[in-house]
Design a protein around this motif. Structure first.
Motif, short mmCIF file in Angstrom:
data_model
loop_
_atom_site.label_atom_id
_atom_site.label_comp_id
_atom_site.label_asym_id
_atom_site.label_seq_id
_atom_site.Cartn_x
_atom_site.Cartn_y
_atom_site.Cartn_z
N UNK A 391 71.06 50.63 66.25
CA UNK A 391 70.55 52.00 66.27
C UNK A 391 71.24 52.75 67.41
N UNK A 392 71.94 53.81 67.09
CA UNK A 392 72.73 54.54 68.09
C UNK A 392 71.85 55.16 69.18
N UNK A 393 70.64 55.61 68.82
CA UNK A 393 69.75 56.25 69.79
C UNK A 393 69.38 55.25 70.89
N UNK A 394 69.05 54.01 70.48
CA UNK A 394 68.65 53.00 71.47
C UNK A 394 69.83 52.64 72.36
N UNK A 395 71.02 52.52 71.79
CA UNK A 395 72.20 52.15 72.59
C UNK A 395 72.54 53.28 73.57
#
Length: 449
Positions: A391-395
């Motif tokens: 998930x790009x948001x978490x990264x």
């Protein structure tokens, strides 16, 4: 720190084949992987830096541990995704190469990572010396503290030179012993907590709590090298994420319980006075001299095992970056018994750091270094999202929280230990200079996996 049991001692095809055979045998199970992560984290976070964190966060220390735990959990997600997709003995070294490719930037980060492990080793050894000295005198001299710390490094270096089998034997048992003692300390100590010591009216400002959270990050970073065991797991795609999350969550809970027990039984002034062995001092009010020495013994076990595992893991990193062309190939060769040049050089540099800085300065340098490195790993992960499915948001959130905490810690270090900040900047710059000069002189390139 993690304990990469598949550490290769040379780069011959025969030994590479043997290493592959060991990996396929799946010699690392879930219990061992979790034990490795807990062993490294607990060795740093509780016994080594508790007093330093309390100095910054006061009786809100437990809140600082909670904030640091959130930052660690975010990076755990990234490491779990990367480790499951690219299982190897290289861990973060491989992640950086995958994310950024062959460049001076990648090479400099890998050398800086090795330097970070050296700083961590200096922290553990310094803490070992502080706790060992309590069995000798109540007023230890600097010479005694340094001598005990140096002795610990030399002994563990010798043990590592005997090979991975000798070094790894008993690590799970040591972790079980120290965790048992810590759980007893936390559970019993909670009944003797003085509520007034925990009152929010005594909390320092928000910036002090954040300073404490920044300082203690080195107490969580040990989870990252669980990924170094991925090549030896039976099913790393499933086992590695489980081991990472299990280790980090258990350590967060343990840290919170211990932090409440310590601040609930000691005043801020008492913690400041005994900051180098604060955990043992906190046991004294409700367990007496027996409790003091019991915790001190657990600290010796813990810091010794952390030195053991970290020296092995950092020598592995040095081996890999030398093998991959970023350091002289001599560092990947056997010098004595099973000791590589990288192992011996690592141990020597640890002694230099210990002689130059005290416990607080080393802790600040180590936490700052790994906050930067974890941010870099997350940055590289952003370039691999299609492959890992993360998930790009978490990264993104993981990378940004690491950078924010680094900024906060950098400011605090500038206030408290300016020499340590200058040294860290010098080490970081030197890492990239060494990479650039060595690459220019030899023409060697990083060998991409």
């Amino acid at each position: 720190m993690a304990l990469p049991l598949s550490f290769p001692s040379a780069a011959s095809p025969a030994e590479a084949k043997a290493a592959a055979a060991r990996s396929s045998a799946g010699q690392i199970g879930m219990t061992a992987a979790v034990s490795i992560g807990i062993g490294g984290m607990v060795g740093a976070g509780i016994f080594s830096i508790l007093g330093v964190v309390a100095q910054a966060a006061g009786n809100a220390m437990w809140l600082a541990f909670a904030i640091g735990g959130v930052v660690a959990l975010l990076s755990t997600y990234s490491y779990a995704k990367l480790g499951a997709k690219y299982p190897s003995a290289g861990g973060a070294v491989s992640f950086l190469v995958k994310g950024y490719g062959d460049s001076v930037f990648t090479g400099g980060l890998n050398i800086f990572m090795w330097a970070g492990y050296i700083i961590s080793l200096a922290l553990y050894a310094t803490a070992f010396g502080s706790y060992a000295a309590t069995f000798i005198t109540d007023t230890p001299s600097t010479l005694l503290l340094k001598s005990l710390a140096i002795g610990a490094v030399l002994v563990v270096t010798f043990v590592n030179a005997l090979g991975a089998k000798v070094m790894g034997r008993g690590e799970t048992i040591i972790v079980a012993i120290k965790l048992t003692i810590l759980v007893i300390f936390a559970v019993v100590g909670l009944y003797f907590v003085k509520p007034g010591n925990l009152s929010p009216t005594l909390w320092p400002g928000a910036e002090s709590v954040l300073f404490g959270a920044g300082v203690l990050f080195i107490g969580y970073e040990g989870f990252g090298l669980i990924t170094n065991t991925a090549a030896d797991m039976r099913n790393p795609k499933k086992m590695l994420p489980r081991a990472l999350y299990t280790a980090v969550i258990l350590v967060i809970l343990l840290y919170l319980a211990v932090a409440v027990t310590v601040t609930g039984n000691l005043s801020n002034a008492e913690i400041e006075r005994t900051k180098d062995y604060a955990l043992a001092a906190a046991a004294k009010p409700f367990l007496g001299e027996i409790g003091f020495h019991l915790i001190a013994i657990a600290a010796l076990f813990s810091t010794a095992s952390a030195i053991n595992a970290t020296l092995f893991g950092s020598a592995n990193v040095c081996y890999m970056i030398a093998r991959d062309g970023e350091l002289p190939a001599r560092l990947a060769q056997i010098e004595w018994r099973q000791a590589t040049g990288g192992l011996l050089l690592t141990a020597g540099l640890v002694l230099v750091v210990m002689l130059c800085f005290d416990l607080s300065g080393i802790a600040m340098m180590g936490s700052a270094a790994f906050l930067l490195l974890y941010a870099a790993v997350n940055g590289g992960h952003l370039r691999l999202l299609k492959e890992t499915g993360a998930n790009s948001v978490i990264v993104w959130l993981s990378m940004l929280t690491c950078l924010v905490m680094f900024g906060i810690l950098g400011y605090y270090t500038y206030q408290q230990q300016p020499a340590a900040l200058v040294a860290l900047v010098g080490i970081g710059a030197g890492s990239f200079v060494v990479e650039a000069v060595y690459r220019q002189m030899t023409g060697r390139k990083i060998k991409l996996p």
